[in-house]
Design a protein around this motif. Structure first.
Motif, PDB file in Angstrom:
ATOM      1  N   UNK A  41      -6.190  13.108  -9.754  1.00  0.00           N
ATOM      2  CA  UNK A  41      -7.188  12.169  -9.256  1.00  0.00           C
ATOM      3  C   UNK A  41      -7.588  11.175 -10.345  1.00  0.00           C
ATOM      4  N   UNK A  59      -4.103  -7.734 -12.648  1.00  0.00           N
ATOM      5  CA  UNK A  59      -4.302  -8.796 -11.670  1.00  0.00           C
ATOM      6  C   UNK A  59      -5.389  -9.757 -12.120  1.00  0.00           C
ATOM      7  N   UNK A  61       0.825  -1.211   0.000  1.00  0.00           N
ATOM      8  CA  UNK A  61       0.000   0.000   0.000  1.00  0.00           C
ATOM      9  C   UNK A  61       0.857   1.258   0.000  1.00  0.00           C
ATOM     10  N   UNK A  77      -4.497   4.507 -12.618  1.00  0.00           N
ATOM     11  CA  UNK A  77      -3.376   3.720 -12.093  1.00  0.00           C
ATOM     12  C   UNK A  77      -3.889   2.471 -11.386  1.00  0.00           C
ATOM     13  N   UNK A  78      -4.888   2.627 -10.560  1.00  0.00           N
ATOM     14  CA  UNK A  78      -5.446   1.477  -9.852  1.00  0.00           C
ATOM     15  C   UNK A  78      -6.146   0.537 -10.817  1.00  0.00           C
ATOM     16  N   UNK A  90       1.604   7.195  -6.373  1.00  0.00           N
ATOM     17  CA  UNK A  90       0.485   8.110  -6.615  1.00  0.00           C
ATOM     18  C   UNK A  90       0.802   9.530  -6.144  1.00  0.00           C
ATOM     19  N   UNK A  91       1.626   9.637  -5.109  1.00  0.00           N
ATOM     20  CA  UNK A  91       1.905  10.961  -4.542  1.00  0.00           C
ATOM     21  C   UNK A  91       3.110  11.637  -5.171  1.00  0.00           C
ATOM     22  N   UNK A 148      -4.836   8.712 -10.775  1.00  0.00           N
ATOM     23  CA  UNK A 148      -4.803   7.716  -9.692  1.00  0.00           C
ATOM     24  C   UNK A 148      -5.813   6.606  -9.963  1.00  0.00           C
ATOM     25  N   UNK A 149      -6.984   6.996 -10.426  1.00  0.00           N
ATOM     26  CA  UNK A 149      -8.007   5.988 -10.704  1.00  0.00           C
ATOM     27  C   UNK A 149      -7.580   5.109 -11.879  1.00  0.00           C
ATOM     28  N   UNK A 172      -3.692  -1.796 -12.371  1.00  0.00           N
ATOM     29  CA  UNK A 172      -3.331  -2.890 -11.460  1.00  0.00           C
ATOM     30  C   UNK A 172      -4.430  -3.943 -11.420  1.00  0.00           C
ATOM     31  N   UNK A 173      -5.643  -3.474 -11.296  1.00  0.00           N
ATOM     32  CA  UNK A 173      -6.765  -4.420 -11.218  1.00  0.00           C
ATOM     33  C   UNK A 173      -6.874  -5.245 -12.500  1.00  0.00           C
ATOM     34  N   UNK A 232       2.288   1.859  -3.381  1.00  0.00           N
ATOM     35  CA  UNK A 232       1.262   2.403  -4.283  1.00  0.00           C
ATOM     36  C   UNK A 232       1.003   3.876  -3.968  1.00  0.00           C
ATOM     37  N   UNK A 233       0.975   4.182  -2.690  1.00  0.00           N
ATOM     38  CA  UNK A 233       0.769   5.579  -2.287  1.00  0.00           C
ATOM     39  C   UNK A 233       1.926   6.454  -2.760  1.00  0.00           C
ATOM     40  N   UNK A 261       6.186  11.936 -11.236  1.00  0.00           N
ATOM     41  CA  UNK A 261       6.344  13.163 -12.015  1.00  0.00           C
ATOM     42  C   UNK A 261       6.600  14.390 -11.182  1.00  0.00           C
TER      43      UNK A 261
END
Lengths: 185, 421
Positions: free
Chosen positions: A133, A147, A116, A139-140, A123-124, A136-137, A143-144, A119-120, A127
């Motif tokens: 935002x 997976x 986690x 990016x996730x 995201x933070x 980030x969505x 991953x999903x 991943x944070x 660049x």
């Protein structure tokens, strides 16, 4: 030469936290351009008043800086204290507020595993300013999506194993995964 | 990754934020935002609205004293007292870092004289660099970073303690607009520094008790023992005029026309108290009467501005040994701010042709490279025209072929690399 009135001293400035001695110099009958007599007089004044001696330039009238005798406030305190008092008197001195309420800092972090936190971090920091935002969505979702593809191939031994093994599999696993990513499935 | 989202997604309020189509994605974004707020709250970040010349700027900062104490508390290795290193084999004084410097050792004497033998200097260093452009598109700010030299951990880093808002160029080409922008540019950083240093200023006078595990309580005397800046920031921090004034040296009163020659050697040092008193006397009436010529005396006698250096409130800079001007260190990476940039930039096309030997530069053709330069200049606004005159005795035209390569490299590096955080 001007003498000082002890009775007018000790007026607190600014917020009152830093008492600064302020004395008002009186209008003196002595001409301001009169040269001082010798050290005995200076010593007498210093002893009598407890304060120093304020001199004005002998050519004050000529330069026009002291056209008329006037009252001046002289702070008998350190320059550092005067600077502090100067800025404490500014309006913003009492306007500082917490950027985020303290209650927000008392909540436990949700990013408690290494995965986690990594991943944070991406995201933070990506660049420099971090992901937006929507990024980030996205990016996730990548991953999903990866997976889900990994699980279909029989590597569904938990997300940690899936992500950890992905590094080694990437070079040879480009056929299906890359196609999935590029097609947006 | 499902576990990532499940963990992030565990609470009820996060569940409510889940959308119908892609619940986990929005939950992750919300959790990142919440984590940022949590960290900002734990680090005690503040915001202060500062009104200057009718404009309200937001200054984001932490309490510098709390930051310094926090760094000290969480350090693995700490050195509280300085030590002179002695002489080397050739008889010269050995020096290692700030803790064996004259600046630190003299301040240590003062602190222990005031607070007793169970006290130490809590040294704080700053770096202020207006050329550092933030990544943020929402805020046009530049950072103030700090470190505590007493902390001897090898992994120790500079900590950001504040973000000062940039003051943009004046839009209207009128004298009034120029004056307003100038006052904002000179006044805002000082008021930001005053907010940042508020806790430290009081503690520098009274001391603050620090307890180390298993040790008896000690009194820390915070001192500002180093402000790393380029010359522009140095003059700005000390509220002195730019490099085209008569007394362009912050340390001494050497006059411009004799600097660099035998007549300039041995010029008397600046009188810290006299300059600060004059600035205080000038700043108070400035708020009531903005006419510049009323401050001519201050300009002629000290080459100073009618603003008050906020760092002067820290004990030791305007008191005791009065180290205000000695505490400012030079940032060698920004020699280009001394006017070198102006001289180099004018000759940059010819330099590229020589350096690339007829081929293209790394960023493409010469025209494309110049476009990058112009873009960078636009990002930095006024900073590319900081020096209206060459700095002091370093004058004369720049010969690209004879200019030390290191100067050009420093310029290029700072232009493209080091200024982004």
């Amino acid at each position: 030469m001007e003498l000082h009135h002890r009775a007018e001293a000790a007026r607190p400035v600014a917020s009152g936290l830093f008492p600064a001695l302020v004395v008002a110099l009186s209008i003196t009958p002595t001409p301001v351009d009169e040269r001082e007599s010798a050290g005995a007089t200076k010593a007498d004044h210093s002893v009598a008043t407890g304060l120093g001696v304020v001199r004005v330039p002998v050519d004050s009238y000529a330069r026009g800086t002291l056209a008329v005798p006037r009252r001046r406030n002289v702070c008998q305190t350190s320059t550092a204290a005067r600077i502090r008092a100067y800025y404490e008197a500014k309006p913003e001195a009492s306007k500082t507020r917490r950027l985020v309420p303290p209650s927000a800092g008392q909540r436990p972090s949700r990013f408690i595993t290494r995965l986690l936190r990594e991943a944070l971090k991406v995201a933070s920091c990506a660049g420099g300013p971090g992901l937006s935002k929507s990024d980030q969505m996205w990016y996730v979702s990548v991953f999903l999506m990866v997976e889900r593809g990994g699980g279909a191939q029989g590597h569904g031994a938990g997300c940690h194993g899936g992500v950890g093994g992905r590094k080694r599999r990437l070079p040879g696993a480009d056929d299906n995964s890359a196609e999935e990513v590029s097609s947006g499935r | 990754m499902a576990e990532v989202v499940r963990e992030v997604d565990s609470s009820d309020d996060m569940q409510r934020e889940r959308g119908r189509e892609s619940p986990s994605r929005s939950a992750f974004a919300a959790a990142v935002r919440e984590e940022q707020r949590r960290v900002l709250s734990k680090l005690l970040w503040d915001e202060t609205p500062i009104e200057v010349e009718g404009m309200t700027y937001l200054f984001y900062s932490r309490d510098l004293l709390l930051v310094a104490l926090d760094l000290l508390q969480n350090a693995g290795h700490v050195q509280l007292w300085g030590e002179e290193l002695g002489l080397g084999s050739d008889g010269s004084r050995l020096r290692s870092d700030i803790l064996d410097s004259d600046l630190f050792l003299t301040e240590e004497l003062n602190v222990r004289r005031v607070h007793g033998s169970l006290s130490f200097v809590l040294a704080v260093q700053h770096v202020i660099d207006e050329a550092v452009v933030t990544w943020s598109g929402a805020h046009y700010v530049y950072p103030i970073r700090a470190r505590v030299p007493n902390v001897r951990d090898s992994s120790f880093q500079w900590v950001t303690v504040g973000y000062v808002p940039h003051v943009g160029k004046h839009a209207a080409r009128t004298a009034a607009a120029r004056l307003r922008a100038s006052k904002s540019r000179n006044g805002l950083p000082q008021r930001c520094l005053a907010v940042l240093l508020r806790g430290l200023v009081g503690a520098s006078q009274t001391g603050v008790t620090v307890e180390f595990p298993g040790k008896q309580p000690l009194t820390a005397g915070p001192r500002l023992l180093g402000i790393v800046a380029d010359q522009l920031a140095e003059r700005s921090i000390a509220c002195l005029m730019g490099c085209s004034c008569e007394f362009f040296c912050s340390h001494c009163t050497v006059q411009r026309n004799v600097a660099g020659g035998p007549a300039g050697v041995g010029a008397p040092a600046r009188d810290v108290t006299a300059v600060l008193d004059a600035q205080l006397d000038g700043a108070l009436p400035r708020d009531r009467d903005p006419r510049p010529y009323l401050r001519d005396q201050l300009r002629m006698e000290h080459s100073a501005l009618a603003f008050v250096p906020a760092i002067g409130a820290v004990w030791g800079l305007a008191t005791d040994n009065r180290q205000l001007y000695n505490s400012i260190s030079f940032n060698l990476l920004h020699v280009w701010n001394l006017g070198v940039v102006r001289m180099v930039a004018q000759r940059f096309p010819s330099f590229l042709r020589v350096a690339c030997d007829g081929q293209e530069a790394r960023l493409g053709p010469v025209t494309a490279t110049l476009d990058v330069l112009y873009l960078r200049a636009w990002e930095m606004k006024h900073l590319n025209v900081p020096g209206p005159a060459p700095p002091g005795y370093v004058s004369g035209p720049l010969d690209v072929k004879r200019t030390p390569l290191v100067v050009l490299l420093i310029y290029l590096k700072s232009l493209f690399c080091v200024s982004l955080t």
